[in-house]
Scaffold this motif. Structure first.
Motif, PDB file in Angstrom:
ATOM      1  N   SER A 175       0.828  -1.202   0.000  1.00  0.00           N
ATOM      2  CA  SER A 175       0.000   0.000   0.000  1.00  0.00           C
ATOM      3  C   SER A 175       0.863   1.253   0.000  1.00  0.00           C
ATOM      4  N   SER A 176       0.377   2.270  -0.685  1.00  0.00           N
ATOM      5  CA  SER A 176       1.047   3.572  -0.650  1.00  0.00           C
ATOM      6  C   SER A 176       0.039   4.630  -1.061  1.00  0.00           C
ATOM      7  N   GLU A 177       0.129   5.807  -0.464  1.00  0.00           N
ATOM      8  CA  GLU A 177      -0.800   6.876  -0.799  1.00  0.00           C
ATOM      9  C   GLU A 177      -0.352   7.539  -2.083  1.00  0.00           C
ATOM     10  N   MET A 178      -1.300   7.749  -2.999  1.00  0.00           N
ATOM     11  CA  MET A 178      -0.982   8.308  -4.308  1.00  0.00           C
ATOM     12  C   MET A 178      -1.143   9.825  -4.294  1.00  0.00           C
ATOM     13  N   THR A 179      -2.277  10.314  -3.816  1.00  0.00           N
ATOM     14  CA  THR A 179      -2.517  11.747  -3.680  1.00  0.00           C
ATOM     15  C   THR A 179      -3.402  11.928  -2.455  1.00  0.00           C
ATOM     16  N   HIS A 180      -3.793  13.167  -2.179  1.00  0.00           N
ATOM     17  CA  HIS A 180      -4.712  13.407  -1.067  1.00  0.00           C
ATOM     18  C   HIS A 180      -6.102  12.872  -1.375  1.00  0.00           C
ATOM     19  N   VAL A 181      -6.355  12.555  -2.668  1.00  0.00           N
ATOM     20  CA  VAL A 181      -7.672  12.065  -3.071  1.00  0.00           C
ATOM     21  C   VAL A 181      -7.671  10.543  -3.220  1.00  0.00           C
ATOM     22  N   VAL A 182      -6.593   9.972  -3.744  1.00  0.00           N
ATOM     23  CA  VAL A 182      -6.563   8.564  -4.135  1.00  0.00           C
ATOM     24  C   VAL A 182      -5.501   7.792  -3.355  1.00  0.00           C
ATOM     25  N   VAL A 183      -5.888   6.619  -2.896  1.00  0.00           N
ATOM     26  CA  VAL A 183      -4.966   5.690  -2.241  1.00  0.00           C
ATOM     27  C   VAL A 183      -4.885   4.433  -3.089  1.00  0.00           C
ATOM     28  N   LYS A 184      -3.701   3.857  -3.226  1.00  0.00           N
ATOM     29  CA  LYS A 184      -3.580   2.656  -4.049  1.00  0.00           C
ATOM     30  C   LYS A 184      -2.938   1.510  -3.273  1.00  0.00           C
ATOM     31  N   THR A 185      -3.345   0.306  -3.658  1.00  0.00           N
ATOM     32  CA  THR A 185      -2.812  -0.920  -3.082  1.00  0.00           C
ATOM     33  C   THR A 185      -2.555  -1.886  -4.227  1.00  0.00           C
ATOM     34  N   THR A 186      -1.385  -2.520  -4.236  1.00  0.00           N
ATOM     35  CA  THR A 186      -1.059  -3.467  -5.294  1.00  0.00           C
ATOM     36  C   THR A 186      -1.095  -4.890  -4.750  1.00  0.00           C
ATOM     37  N   TYR A 187      -1.712  -5.777  -5.519  1.00  0.00           N
ATOM     38  CA  TYR A 187      -1.862  -7.172  -5.127  1.00  0.00           C
ATOM     39  C   TYR A 187      -1.217  -8.089  -6.162  1.00  0.00           C
ATOM     40  N   ARG A 188      -0.705  -9.213  -5.668  1.00  0.00           N
ATOM     41  CA  ARG A 188      -0.172 -10.233  -6.566  1.00  0.00           C
ATOM     42  C   ARG A 188      -0.879 -11.545  -6.295  1.00  0.00           C
ATOM     43  N   VAL A 189      -1.372 -12.169  -7.348  1.00  0.00           N
ATOM     44  CA  VAL A 189      -2.028 -13.471  -7.244  1.00  0.00           C
ATOM     45  C   VAL A 189      -1.127 -14.515  -7.897  1.00  0.00           C
TER      46      VAL A 189
END
Length: 352
Positions: free
Chosen positions: A7-21
């Motif tokens: 997880s890492s914050e992208m902007t004050h509006v959007v947060v992103k999380t990356t997943y691996r399957v």
């Protein structure tokens, strides 16, 4: 099944999380997806739309980030249109995925690749939803947004089990055409030649950016999108693993020329996907977005996908000004505006 979340914050509006399957041995390739959500402080409660993004050939999952940021910001003025989250799913031979799948891609695919394989990866990720991200995607209000070859990948998912019901599809410059059509052959020949002739090795990312900024194609990209390509669309050169003096610490494109060219050779683009698209337009809303500059999809090819006599019924057709085939990279804000308009219009029509 192995799952990795970062997880890492992208902007004050959007947060992103990356997943691996990692579903091996049932599916040979690992799959990466990035989930974008509004910051919790501005999220509105409720079961909104879940958007599923499929990128174009040669891109990467982060290529949508500027579009995503604009879409979320624009949607703040439309409380009637809740967007729960957005998933950008990467084709396993692109971006960071190409690195983690390198050995399998070399041994099992080499110079073979087809849109259906990207569709299988997307389907595998969605199927893993309950264990990957705690989401049963069959319960979500899914909207697919696919660009170029991402479109046939999505269309060809229809025959896979379990089925995922999308309430609508937005296809941007869809890479679908008709086999034997002279316009199709012309475009395929152009893309194939460009693939083999394109520059794909640089001494550094900085050198790559300087070079690409001077080319007619990449010079038209949104600067932020180009920066994301330099960061995520390139990878360390394979010769970096050697010891000096044989080492080369440069960079190359994550997608190999061999697999890019193989994509254009696939009959799935001009047979299977066209049939699947035609059926889809008769069963759900499919919205088309074209770049106003016809540098890949000619007017004749665009008309082909709206030919009612052949059983093709797109719900709407829109155009992005000052953009061509790579509209997502060239005009991400304009694309976000059009997508928002389509979603709002669809919401209003569904209420009637």
């Amino acid at each position: 099944m192995k799952i990795v979340g970062q997880s890492s914050e992208m902007t004050h509006v959007v947060v992103k999380t990356t997943y691996r399957v990692d579903n091996r041995p049932f599916y040979p390739l690992q799959i990466l997806s990035t989930r974008y959500q509004k910051n919790k402080e501005i999220q509105r409660p409720g079961h909104g739309y879940t958007l599923i993004l499929l990128h174009a050939t040669g891109m990467h999952k982060e290529t949508w980030e500027v579009f995503v940021k604009h879409l979320f910001e624009l949607s703040l003025n439309h409380p009637e249109l809740p967007i729960e989250d957005i998933f950008s799913i990467e084709s396993p031979n692109h971006g960071e995925s190409a690195v983690i799948n390198e050995q399998v891609l070399k041994t099992e695919f080499e110079d073979k690749w087809s849109p259906r394989e990207y569709g299988r990866a997307v389907h595998t990720f969605l199927t893993s939803g309950p264990t990957t991200v705690g989401i049963n995607f069959t319960d979500r209000r899914l909207v697919a947004i696919c660009h170029s070859v991402g479109a046939p990948a999505l269309f060809l998912m229809d025959g896979l089990i379990p089925k995922f019901k999308f309430i609508s599809v937005i296809a941007i410059e869809p890479g679908v055409s008709l086999k034997g059509n002279p316009e199709t052959d012309m475009v395929t020949q152009m893309l194939t030649a460009w693939t083999w002739l394109r520059h794909d090795v640089w001494p550094s990312r900085k050198a790559a950016k300087k070079d690409l900024q001077l080319t007619p194609l990449y010079a038209t990209w949104d600067p932020q999108v180009l920066d994301l390509y330099i960061r995520h669309g390139l990878r360390p050169h394979s010769a970096s693993r050697y010891i000096p003096p044989f080492q080369f610490n440069g960079v190359t494109t994550a997608l190999t020329k061999e697999q890019e060219a193989a994509t254009y050779r696939s009959d799935e683009l001009v047979v299977d996907a066209l049939e699947a698209y035609s059926i889809l337009t008769r069963n759900m809303p499919v919205h088309l977005i074209w770049g106003r500059n016809n540098n890949v999809a000619t007017p004749e090819l665009q008309e082909l996908l709206a030919d009612k006599t052949a059983g093709r019924f797109p719900r709407s057709i829109s155009y992005v000004e000052n953009a061509g085939h790579l509209a997502v990279q060239q005009q991400p804000f304009s694309v976000a505006q059009l997508v928002l308009e389509i979603l709002c219009r669809s919401l209003t029509q569904n209420k009637l």
